[in-house]
Motif scaffolding. Structure first.
Motif, short mmCIF file in Angstrom:
data_model
loop_
_atom_site.label_atom_id
_atom_site.label_comp_id
_atom_site.label_asym_id
_atom_site.label_seq_id
_atom_site.Cartn_x
_atom_site.Cartn_y
_atom_site.Cartn_z
N PHE A 303 23.22 -18.78 33.76
CA PHE A 303 23.43 -17.43 33.22
C PHE A 303 22.99 -17.33 31.77
N LEU A 304 23.40 -18.29 30.93
CA LEU A 304 23.08 -18.18 29.51
C LEU A 304 21.61 -18.45 29.24
N VAL A 305 20.98 -19.33 30.02
CA VAL A 305 19.54 -19.54 29.86
C VAL A 305 18.78 -18.26 30.20
N LEU A 306 19.19 -17.58 31.28
CA LEU A 306 18.57 -16.30 31.64
C LEU A 306 18.82 -15.25 30.57
N ALA A 307 20.05 -15.20 30.04
CA ALA A 307 20.36 -14.23 29.00
C ALA A 307 19.51 -14.48 27.75
N ASP A 308 19.27 -15.75 27.43
CA ASP A 308 18.44 -16.06 26.26
C ASP A 308 16.99 -15.67 26.49
N ILE A 309 16.51 -15.84 27.73
CA ILE A 309 15.14 -15.39 28.03
C ILE A 309 15.04 -13.88 27.81
N ALA A 310 16.03 -13.14 28.29
CA ALA A 310 16.04 -11.69 28.09
C ALA A 310 16.12 -11.34 26.61
N ALA A 311 16.92 -12.09 25.85
CA ALA A 311 17.06 -11.82 24.42
C ALA A 311 15.74 -12.02 23.68
N ARG A 312 14.92 -12.96 24.15
CA ARG A 312 13.64 -13.25 23.48
C ARG A 312 12.53 -12.29 23.89
N THR A 313 12.67 -11.63 25.03
CA THR A 313 11.53 -10.88 25.58
C THR A 313 11.73 -9.37 25.65
N LEU A 314 12.98 -8.88 25.74
CA LEU A 314 13.19 -7.45 25.94
C LEU A 314 12.65 -6.61 24.79
N ALA A 315 12.81 -7.08 23.56
CA ALA A 315 12.35 -6.32 22.40
C ALA A 315 11.29 -7.09 21.63
N SER A 316 10.51 -7.91 22.34
CA SER A 316 9.49 -8.74 21.70
C SER A 316 8.53 -7.86 20.88
#
Length: 349
Positions: A303-316
């Protein structure tokens, strides 16, 4: 009325393990510079078995995988696993499905200790100063919540939640005060960035401490999984089975505070992971902690690895703090739990 059949436990663990591996490969592949997943896999095999596999892709891909994204992905998996295990443990200790390190003020207490080290520069113990200070703050916060919510030898859900929210608010105010009185703008920015929760500061040489804390904590909890199961039936049932519930709670509370302090020190306060994942895991494997704790660790890591991927890419190219995303996921889930418990209470009455 037939009971719902659950998926076989070995298949659940295998699926969660494969999911975690896929999430970690995705975390290494996705970013401002995309790397094909097969190149990621070959580079990892080259690092593990250099004589049997050659690295593939552009030369700088190996540096990105090994030194830039690698520590971050591993830290995300460790922190996610630890928070999920801590949340499941606290829910069993206090008989409350709403309990987690964030809601009980443990993360806020750890934050006070860690921020105090940042603001004062009091690195008396060197690299261990922040984890030690965070642990002291976490123990103090949890002890205060436990004291305020205990009356007549019992802890009620209402008192526990109210005490946790009150202590968290007070400690958050203390953290904000330290932020406002920081001696320099650099200190204030460092504190503010840390308070939002994130994995961007991960380094290989600092991963051993959270990894050791999570592994040792998980081993201890698995060894006492039967006791956690007994506590789910209530303190009276625990006494009849020869379990010293109060002593076990104190020891396990200290362990949970130590784990929380270490994790908060390296990632900042990341809320709601310990609230969401235990409930999801219980739907898959039930409430037996011998089965639920390993599954919670794997699910929390993914879950947290996926959340971090989203954190890095959603507002890239801008990065969203991962603590913000977990709060956006966990807030509605928390409200749903409160509403569900309210409906159950109405049915019982």
């Amino acid at each position: 009325m037939t009971s719902r059949r659950r998926v076989p436990y070995p298949l659940v663990l295998l699926t969660l393990g494969v999911l975690l591996a896929a999430c970690m490969i995705a975390g290494l592949a996705i970013g401002s510079i995309s790397i094909p997943p097969m190149d990621v896999a070959r580079n990892l095999l080259h690092q593990s078995l250099p004589g049997m596999f050659d690295a593939s892709g552009a030369p700088h891909h190996q540096m990105i995988i090994t030194h830039v994204r690698g520590p971050r992905v591993v830290l995300g998996a460790v922190v996610g696993a630890g928070l999920a295990v801590i949340g499941m443990t606290l829910q069993a200790l206090v008989h409350n499905p709403l309990a987690d390190p964030y809601l009980l003020g443990v993360s806020s207490g750890a934050s006070v200790g860690a921020v105090a080290v940042i603001v004062t520069g009091g690195a008396i113990l060197g690299a261990a100063s922040m984890p030690v200070a965070a642990f002291v703050g976490a123990v103090g916060a949890l002890g205060l919540v436990y004291f305020l919510s205990r009356a007549g030898g019992q802890i009620t859900t209402t008192r526990l939640v109210l005490a946790g929210v009150a202590v968290a608010y007070v400690l958050s105010a203390v953290t904000s005060l330290m932020l406002l009185t920081a001696r320099s703008g650099d200190q204030a920015r460092q504190v503010l960035t840390w308070m939002l929760g994130g994995l961007g500061g991960a380094q290989w040489n600092s991963l051993w401490l959270p990894l050791a804390a999570v592994l040792l904590g998980l081993v201890y909890l698995l060894a006492h999984a039967r006791t956690l199961n007994v506590l789910l039936a209530g303190d009276e049932a625990a006494v009849t089975m020869g379990v010293d519930a109060d002593r076990f709670r104190v020891v396990t509370f200290v362990l949970a505070s130590l784990m929380t302090g270490v994790l908060v020190a390296v990632s900042g306060p990341i809320g709601f992971v310990g609230l969401i994942l235990p409930h999801a895991v219980r739907l898959l494997v039930g409430s037996d902690h011998r089965r639920a704790l390993p599954a919670a660790a794997l699910a929390g890591a993914s879950f947290l690895v996926l959340a971090d991927i989203a954190a890095r890419t959603l507002a890239s190219p801008q990065e969203i703090p991962v603590g913000v995303l977990t709060a956006l996921c966990g807030g509605p889930f928390f409200l749903w739990l409160i509403r569900r418990d309210a409906r159950r209470g109405a049915v019982r009455s």
